[in-house]
Write an enzyme that holds these catalytic residues in place. Sequence first.
Site, mmCIF file in Angstrom:
data_model
loop_
_atom_site.group_PDB
_atom_site.id
_atom_site.type_symbol
_atom_site.label_atom_id
_atom_site.label_comp_id
_atom_site.label_asym_id
_atom_site.label_seq_id
_atom_site.Cartn_x
_atom_site.Cartn_y
_atom_site.Cartn_z
ATOM 1 N N CYS A 73 15.934 0.164 14.021
ATOM 2 C CA CYS A 73 15.409 1.421 14.577
ATOM 3 C C CYS A 73 16.053 2.282 14.093
ATOM 4 O O CYS A 73 17.657 2.489 14.415
ATOM 5 C CB CYS A 73 14.914 1.224 15.940
ATOM 6 S SG CYS A 73 14.081 3.158 16.656
ATOM 7 N N ARG A 85 0.845 -1.505 -0.027
ATOM 8 C CA ARG A 85 -0.028 0.142 0.437
ATOM 9 C C ARG A 85 1.056 0.853 -0.178
ATOM 10 O O ARG A 85 0.651 2.010 -1.055
ATOM 11 C CB ARG A 85 -0.435 -0.400 1.600
ATOM 12 C CG ARG A 85 -1.753 -1.180 1.181
ATOM 13 C CD ARG A 85 -2.917 -1.072 1.956
ATOM 14 N NE ARG A 85 -3.750 -0.036 2.222
ATOM 15 C CZ ARG A 85 -4.349 0.235 3.447
ATOM 16 N NH1 ARG A 85 -4.195 -0.937 5.061
ATOM 17 N NH2 ARG A 85 -5.129 1.269 3.892
ATOM 18 N N HIS A 102 -5.745 7.545 12.721
ATOM 19 C CA HIS A 102 -5.613 6.002 12.434
ATOM 20 C C HIS A 102 -4.465 5.741 12.102
ATOM 21 O O HIS A 102 -4.276 5.156 11.087
ATOM 22 C CB HIS A 102 -6.611 5.324 11.424
ATOM 23 C CG HIS A 102 -8.331 4.978 11.698
ATOM 24 N ND1 HIS A 102 -9.055 4.677 10.953
ATOM 25 C CD2 HIS A 102 -9.030 4.938 13.030
ATOM 26 C CE1 HIS A 102 -10.203 4.541 11.692
ATOM 27 N NE2 HIS A 102 -9.958 4.385 13.039
ATOM 28 N N SER A 107 -17.922 4.511 5.633
ATOM 29 C CA SER A 107 -19.246 3.791 5.075
ATOM 30 C C SER A 107 -20.062 3.939 6.715
ATOM 31 O O SER A 107 -20.342 3.376 6.665
ATOM 32 C CB SER A 107 -19.123 2.709 5.316
ATOM 33 O OG SER A 107 -17.936 1.892 6.086
#
Length: 242
Positions: free
Chosen positions: A140, A61, A113, A182
């Site tokens: 990291c 994504r 989110h 939605s």
Amino acid sequence: MEAAKSPSIVVLTGAGISKESGLSTFRDKDGIWAKVALEDVATPEGFQRDPKRVHAFYNDRRRGLLAADICPNAAHVALVELEDRWPGEVLIVTQNIDNLHERAGSKNVIHMHGELLKARCGACGSVFDCNFDLALELPCLACMRAGGLRPHVVWFGEMPFEMDRIYAGLDACGLFLSIGTSGNVYPAAGFVQEVRGRGSTQTIELNIEPSEGRSFFEEQRYGPATEIVPAYVKELLKKASA
Ligand code: BV8
């Protein structure tokens, strides 16, 4: 009570506002959750079980979002104009983890989110920009420990970010605008009931089709976001300057 002439506005956005930019939604028939089970890729348990799979899901994504042909659309741009020209405060609370609101020019944005282009270290908690593939073996950037990196997104069962600031914005707003969601995921889906409870806030849903929460909105307008959002913003700004 007549709403103030230029009340503060809270705009809740969901995946539908980014659909016409070329990003998938979740619950449309061709959506993300039609292809993969959310339990496997958007929960802490799923990450625990198979971190490689979850990293692959978000790497895919992230690469998609960074593709050259993905850019803000007319609905994102209309919200920038609203923020620039509305006499009161405009706060965008987005459920989306893409950066299209910011790339369009919006300044006052809360990513409840999280953000796809950020990573977080489970060991030291550092959050940093991430436009590259994440993997368990990556160290990291802050504590140099490997094995703890995850996307800086909120999974099911995790607390969304900046809830206090969001509820303060909902408490103060005179207009609550919901765009391209939605109304399935809480607590975001419950915001309209929060503001309805106060009685003095206008509520409107702009979506391509009625959402789960349609009955909680005083007004609903249906159509593609790139058409109905610019038209609605134009109307709002005309009223404010009258
Ligand atoms: C939490 C991760 C504790 C990142 C996501 C009651 C109260 C509180 C919690 C719950 C509750 N009931 C259930 C819960 C638990 C759970 C939940 O809601 N489960 C659901 C499945 C029932 N919620 C949680 O776990 C949340 N955390 O509750 O913490 C707490 C308790 C109280 C108060 C505070 C905290 C965490 C939820 C976050 C999960 N992470 N994403 C990522 O991978 O992206 S959520 C996921 O769904 C997406 O990220 C997205 O953000 C979210 C909502 O989806 P939408 O944006 O609405 O997208 P969708 O495809 O569903 O809809 C798109 C809409 O657009 C459609 O209506 C479509 O018609 C329309 N559309 C399409 N094209 C267009 C269009 N509209 C206009 N124009 C177009 N062209």
